[in-house]
Scaffold this active site. Structure first.
Site, PDB file in Angstrom:
ATOM      1  N   ASP A   1     -19.030   8.888  17.515  1.00 11.19           N
ATOM      2  CA  ASP A   1     -18.448   7.574  17.735  1.00 11.19           C
ATOM      3  C   ASP A   1     -19.191   6.922  18.899  1.00 11.19           C
ATOM      4  OD1 ASP A   1     -16.401   5.490  17.590  1.00 11.19           O
ATOM      5  OD2 ASP A   1     -15.745   6.303  19.515  1.00 11.19           O
TER       6      ASP A   1
ATOM      7  N   THR B   1     -18.224   3.975  21.124  1.00  7.95           N
ATOM      8  CA  THR B   1     -17.475   3.587  22.316  1.00  7.95           C
ATOM      9  C   THR B   1     -16.707   4.769  22.891  1.00  7.95           C
ATOM     10  OG1 THR B   1     -17.228   1.375  21.385  1.00  7.95           O
ATOM     11  CG2 THR B   1     -15.800   1.961  23.238  1.00  7.95           C
TER      12      THR B   1
ATOM     13  N   ASP C   1     -13.516  10.354  20.853  1.00  9.49           N
ATOM     14  CA  ASP C   1     -12.626  10.429  22.006  1.00  9.49           C
ATOM     15  C   ASP C   1     -11.298   9.728  21.807  1.00  9.49           C
ATOM     16  OD1 ASP C   1     -13.611   7.783  22.017  1.00  9.49           O
ATOM     17  OD2 ASP C   1     -13.229   7.626  24.174  1.00  9.49           O
TER      18      ASP C   1
END
Length: 697
Positions: free
Chosen positions: A387, A389, A585
């Site tokens: 991912d 960001t 995250d």
């Protein structure tokens, strides 16, 4: 061997008989070495009595029986006096485990040891007490019935030696976790409402308390800095030796060490919720899980003892009916040797000891494995999906670039930040924080106005200052053409451009972006160098995604991906035959983390992500992925070495103990030698596993 066995007190596993190991993070934090001290004391008593016993038993064979002046029958009583304490007291833990294996109908290595030692001792006891029961075939050349007290005693002593060495080695495997536990402070300085301080036990601190962290002290809990500045040594979490600067708003982690400054923090995670406690808990749980590779060992172990007992019976029968004289002695000793040499403790230790050491090594490097399966699967990963960001980037905007003309750089930043500090827009806040980080103070502003989505303006020191997009400045008659070339170059790098105008004239531009994390480029390069394909998923625009991918050298970038579609992309890659690790995250990453062959969560992310992942990188450093892969490959190589050694040892030892070499070479393996080989096999497996502590990550 059996992580499903859990007890609230020390003891032995009812299935394999091995000593239960304290779960990491439980208990008082102080290691309990009472069992080790007890076994060590028994070992030394065994050594002290076994040495003269062996000398006495061997004396007739080397012509020393006249030196002792003992006739056969008195010599048997002396051997009984020396051997009985060794078998019954020194060997009591072994005999107890032997009995429990029978009572629980869980045959294990102590079943074989108990049978061998018990048979040798009971036969010898009968030979001393009731020699008239035995026919002539059982008697030696001097007419006495042969005894095997020395064999039973030496086997017990060697097994005890192996258990002591194993306990010491197992203690070393959790050394990293114990060191972490010892880092946590016991006291904290809590601030009262009137500003005074009181020193309180750490377990009395609750969420929301304001705590003082004095210079040189350890941070008591996880929290946020409210006042003060300092540098904190976070090497116990990150492994990085350089202290990290902390100021108001910064996050701090419990058990890290404060530098020369004084801080006031707000407690946000206490007790079992702190990062340190979660690390200890995760490692403890992971060490009790099984890896798929252990299934082979488990299947073999399920039938191993029964097969060995059958081989021992066949060995005794063959030597009794077809062996040379004294047939009984050969049959008895070779059957006992088979039982002893076949002890499967090395097979049982081969996988779990390596996994335990690897998890401790990973914890020291900021890599937490949720279970043993994650370690094994990490070795086969050929594709890493990340991912953007919060994983590749910090996850929040920051001031990255600025260029000004006709005005001093510091003054321009102070003016820009002075206007933006009255705005709530994330880009404006990033500019303000960037100016403060450079030691600048935003100017006081008045007559503030904001145009949603375009920009802001205010009066500062008698000047009209405009900050915003190009259309915003053009609406106010400001010409921005001279800055368009630089602005377009920054936009190609996925940066947001903000223009500055002072009193109607364009004065410069600033750029705000979600910065790439330190170490991300190095991590991507390391993964690609090892043959791993890197794929980026992001909800951002294709232009932004392509710009980030180009900067980092990422193989494939998938943009405008909805959160619910991330797991589908992972599944697609798996359908192409790839072994996929997913790194993320956020809550929206959790389904993809669960779908991947190995989910990798950033320790700086959400709890949901960490619960869905098999691996957690404590500080969110992507370099941990490459390190985890190195550790995984080293661990699996170590396990294969252990299994080859353990199974190879039994494959060679059992036939030799049964006497297959005797017809051709006249070679036999005594029970004493079998006991020594059995003990050394376990020690060798443990020693090999401990080499994982030296793997460079």
């Amino acid at each position: 061997m059996h992580p499903e066995i859990v007890r609230d007190a020390p003891g032995s596993c009812p299935k394999c008989g091995m000593t239960l190991v304290l779960v990491a993070g439980t208990g008082s934090g102080e290691s309990d070495d009472s069992e080790l001290r007890d076994l060590t004391r028994r070992l030394w008593v065994g050594v002290a009595l076994s040495i003269p016993l062996v000398i006495l038993a061997m004396s007739p064979m080397v012509g020393l029986h006249d030196l002792f002046g003992l006739q056969p029958r008195p010599r048997g009583w002396v051997e009984f006096a020396l051997g009985t304490p060794v078998v019954l007291w020194v060997g009591w833990p072994i005999l107890r485990k032997f009995w429990l294996s029978l009572a629980h109908r869980e045959l294990n290595m102590y079943t074989l040891i108990g049978l061998g030692v018990g048979l040798a001792y009971l036969f010898s006891l009968a030979a001393v007490l009731f020699p008239g029961w035995f026919p002539q075939e059982f008697r030696e050349h001097d007419g006495a019935v042969g005894t095997y007290f020395e064999a039973a005693a030496v086997i017990v002593t060697l097994v005890m030696l192996g258990d002591v060495l194993q306990l010491r080695a197992m203690g070393r495997t959790s050394q990293a976790i114990q060191q972490l536990l010892e880092l946590a402070p016991n006291l904290a300085w809590r601030l009262r409402e009137d500003g005074s301080e009181e020193q309180v036990p750490l377990d009395s601190v609750v969420v929301g308390d304001r705590l003082r962290v004095k210079p040189g002290e350890k941070v008591p809990v996880d929290g946020t800095v409210l006042e003060g500045t300092s540098r904190i040594d976070e090497s116990m979490i990150t492994g990085e030796p350089v202290p990290v600067a902390k100021a108001a708003g910064a996050k701090v982690t419990g058990a890290t060490v404060n530098g020369n400054g004084s801080l006031v923090i707000r407690a946000e995670r206490v007790g079992a919720d702190t990062l340190l406690a979660r690390i200890v808990h995760m490692v403890g749980e992971a060490q009790r899980t099984r890896a798929p590779i252990q299934r082979l060992a488990d299947v073999i172990a399920a039938y191993f003892v029964q097969i060995v007992v059958a081989i021992a019976v066949v060995t005794a029968a063959v030597w009794w009916f077809a062996g040379p004289e004294p047939r009984f002695a050969y049959a008895f000793l070779n059957a006992v040797a088979v039982l002893i040499v076949a002890c499967p403790c090395a097979v049982g230790l081969a996988t779990p000891i390596s996994m335990t050491v690897a998890m401790g090594q990973g914890a020291r490097s900021g890599i937490l494995f949720r279970n043993a399966e994650a370690i094994e699967r990490m070795r086969d990963i050929d594709t890493v999906v990340v991912d953007k960001t919060g994983t590749l980037t910090l996850g929040h905007p920051a001031l990255t670039d600025f260029v000004f003309e006709g005005i001093a750089e510091d003054e321009a930043l102070e003016l820009t930040a002075g206007v933006e500090q009255l705005s709530e827009h994330p880009i404006g806040l990033a500019i303000v924080e960037g100016a403060k980080a450079r030691g600048l103070t935003p100017r006081a502003a008045g007559a503030f106005e904001a145009v949603n989505g375009l920009g802001v303006q205010a009066d500062i020191d008698g000047k009209r200052v405009l900050v915003g997009s190009r259309p915003f400045l053009e609406q106010h008659g400001v010409d921005t053409k001279r800055w368009e070339g630089r602005a377009e170059a920054w936009r190609a790098e996925a940066k947001t451009v903000v223009f500055l105008a002072v009193d109607g004239a364009a004065a410069g531009i600033t750029a705000v972006a979600d910065p790439i994390k330190d170490g991300t480029r190095e991590a991507i390069a390391a993964l690609k160098a090892s043959g791993v394909r890197v794929v980026m998923l992001t909800g951002d625009s294709k232009r932004t995604a392509d710009a980030v991918a180009k900067q980092l050298g990422i193989d494939e970038a998938l943009a405008e991906v909805l959160p619910e579609d991330k797991a589908g992309h992972v599944k697609r890659l798996q359908g192409e035959g790839r072994k996929v690790a997913m790194a993320g995250d956020g809550i929206n990453d959790a389904p993809a983390l669960a779908q991947a062959d190995v989910g990798i969560a950033m320790g700086t992310g959400t709890d949901v992500a960490m619960e869905s992942a098999g691996v957690t990188l404590v500080k969110g450093d992507l370099r941990g992925i490459a390190r985890a892969a190195v550790l995984s490959r080293a661990t699996m190589r170590n396990i294969r070495q252990n299994l080859v050694f353990a199974f190879g040892y039994n494959a060679l030892g059992i036939p030799v103990a049964a006497g297959v070499l005797y017809p051709a070479f006249g070679l036999l393996m005594s029970p004493v030698l079998a006991g020594a080989a059995m003990a050394l096999s376990s020690v060798s497996v443990v020693t090999n596993a401990l080499r994982l502590n030296r793997v460079k990550l």
